[in-house]
Enzyme design. Structure first.
Site, PDB file in Angstrom:
ATOM      1  N   GLY A   1      25.725  26.809  78.767  1.00  0.00           N
ATOM      2  CA  GLY A   1      25.269  25.687  79.629  1.00  0.00           C
ATOM      3  C   GLY A   1      24.234  26.018  80.405  1.00  0.00           C
ATOM      4  O   GLY A   1      23.762  25.215  81.349  1.00  0.00           O
TER       5      GLY A   1
ATOM      6  N   ASN B   1      33.344  21.572  72.249  1.00  0.00           N
ATOM      7  CA  ASN B   1      34.390  21.698  73.429  1.00  0.00           C
ATOM      8  C   ASN B   1      33.805  20.670  74.476  1.00  0.00           C
ATOM      9  O   ASN B   1      32.628  20.736  75.117  1.00  0.00           O
ATOM     10  CB  ASN B   1      34.257  23.213  74.189  1.00  0.00           C
TER      11      ASN B   1
ATOM     12  N   LYS C   1      34.908  19.969  77.341  1.00  0.00           N
ATOM     13  CA  LYS C   1      35.090  20.228  78.787  1.00  0.00           C
ATOM     14  C   LYS C   1      35.529  19.098  79.643  1.00  0.00           C
ATOM     15  O   LYS C   1      36.137  18.230  78.922  1.00  0.00           O
ATOM     16  CB  LYS C   1      33.730  20.859  79.468  1.00  0.00           C
TER      17      LYS C   1
ATOM     18  N   GLU D   1      34.809  29.382  81.422  1.00  0.00           N
ATOM     19  CA  GLU D   1      35.070  28.723  82.711  1.00  0.00           C
ATOM     20  C   GLU D   1      36.511  28.918  83.231  1.00  0.00           C
ATOM     21  O   GLU D   1      36.833  28.938  84.354  1.00  0.00           O
ATOM     22  CB  GLU D   1      34.664  27.352  82.446  1.00  0.00           C
TER      23      GLU D   1
ATOM     24  N   GLU E   1      31.357  34.017  73.324  1.00  0.00           N
ATOM     25  CA  GLU E   1      30.657  33.334  74.219  1.00  0.00           C
ATOM     26  C   GLU E   1      30.017  34.000  75.111  1.00  0.00           C
ATOM     27  O   GLU E   1      30.736  34.095  76.430  1.00  0.00           O
ATOM     28  CB  GLU E   1      31.516  32.070  74.436  1.00  0.00           C
TER      29      GLU E   1
ATOM     30  N   SER F   1      24.990  27.607  74.323  1.00  0.00           N
ATOM     31  CA  SER F   1      23.895  26.568  74.190  1.00  0.00           C
ATOM     32  C   SER F   1      23.289  26.679  72.774  1.00  0.00           C
ATOM     33  O   SER F   1      22.027  26.565  72.441  1.00  0.00           O
ATOM     34  CB  SER F   1      22.445  27.349  74.870  1.00  0.00           C
TER      35      SER F   1
ATOM     36  N   HIS G   1      38.436  30.374  77.915  1.00  0.00           N
ATOM     37  CA  HIS G   1      37.232  30.006  77.670  1.00  0.00           C
ATOM     38  C   HIS G   1      36.478  30.611  79.123  1.00  0.00           C
ATOM     39  O   HIS G   1      37.153  30.802  79.978  1.00  0.00           O
ATOM     40  CB  HIS G   1      37.042  28.648  78.049  1.00  0.00           C
TER      41      HIS G   1
END
Ligand code: PEP
Length: 247
Positions: free
Chosen positions: A169, A7, A9, A95, A163, A209, A93
């Site tokens: 991140g 991904n 992003k 985010e 996730e 991560s 996702h």
């Protein structure tokens, strides 16, 4: 077959994506690894069409609107993504959920749009740190999964990505045991809702991560069918190392 998805992003314009493909040694990746890249929408068009893209590298869109077209400034739709060469759609996702306020209902509508237009949805679920500390992991991820079960029943093929929000991140990684526990919870619900055959065919990826140094143990953990990689997927060498890890 393990799935290794990257991904990107909001990183990697078309020129950087071209350089990435030039540096990606697909031959070092075993044949039983399925590779998927999720570039930004503006990059997807040229990445999907790039003659340097090995056929083993599939392309997905990071987000879609649930309508096919309309007055939704700044959005892209499933038919547009499919026309541009996407075969997968990342949906929900963390985010999108936590930065842009996407709800379970919207995630379900997006999954439906993906299915209608032949995109394989990759549905992301995961708990925040406070939800984990309060002991609510299963409750949160099952609520997020349940919202898309009607769509998963209809879809020919779909993937789930577990996730944990606190691991994305941050450099913090779930232990392989934590990942397996969450994946087992998700798998059981899939078996109940879809039957064992379809549940088994639904890959559950771990994301948070993942790096070359921890990929092998995560990929060999029970019920982990692949990984969804953010930061480490921006470098073709580390992405290829992750893709070959533990094989
Ligand atoms: C992600 O964006 O899905 C992700 C897992 O990011 P990172 O690998 O950087 O934690």
């Amino acid at each position: 077959m393990k799935v290794i998805a990257g991904n990107w992003k909001m990183h990697m314009g078309p020129a950087e994506a071209r350089a990435f493909l030039g540096g990606l040694n697909v031959e070092a990746v075993p044949f039983d690894r399925q590779l998927i890249l999720f570039p930004p929408s503006l990059t997807l068009v040229s990445l999907a069409a790039d003659p340097a893209r090995d056929g083993r590298v599939r392309v997905g869109v990071q987000n879609i609107h649930w309508e096919d077209q309309g007055a939704f400034t700044g959005e892209v739709s499933a038919p547009m993504a499919a026309e541009c060469g996407a075969t997968f759609a990342l949906i929900g996702h963390s985010e999108r959920r936590h930065v842009f306020g996407e709800t379970d209902e919207e995630v379900a509508l997006k999954a439906a749009a993906a299915r209608r237009h032949g995109l394989v949805p990759v549905i992301c679920v995961g708990e925040t740190l406070s939800e984990r500390q309060a002991g609510h992991v299963d409750e949160v991820i099952l609520r997020q999964l349940d919202a898309v079960i009607p769509e998963l029943r209809e879809a020919e093929h779909a993937l789930i990505a577990y996730e944990p929000v606190w691991a994305i991140g941050t450099g913090e990684t779930a232990t392989p045991q934590d990942a397996s526990a969450a994946h087992t919870t998700l798998r059981r619900r899939l078996v109940d809702a879809l039957g064992p055959k379809k549940a088994d065919a639904t890959a559950i990826l771990y994301g948070g991560s993942v790096k070359p140094g921890n990929a092998a143990e995560l990929l060999s953990a029970p019920e982990v069918d692949g990984v969804l990689v953010g930061g480490a997927s921006l470098d073709p060498h580390s992405f290829a190392q992750i893709a070959a890890a533990g094989a």
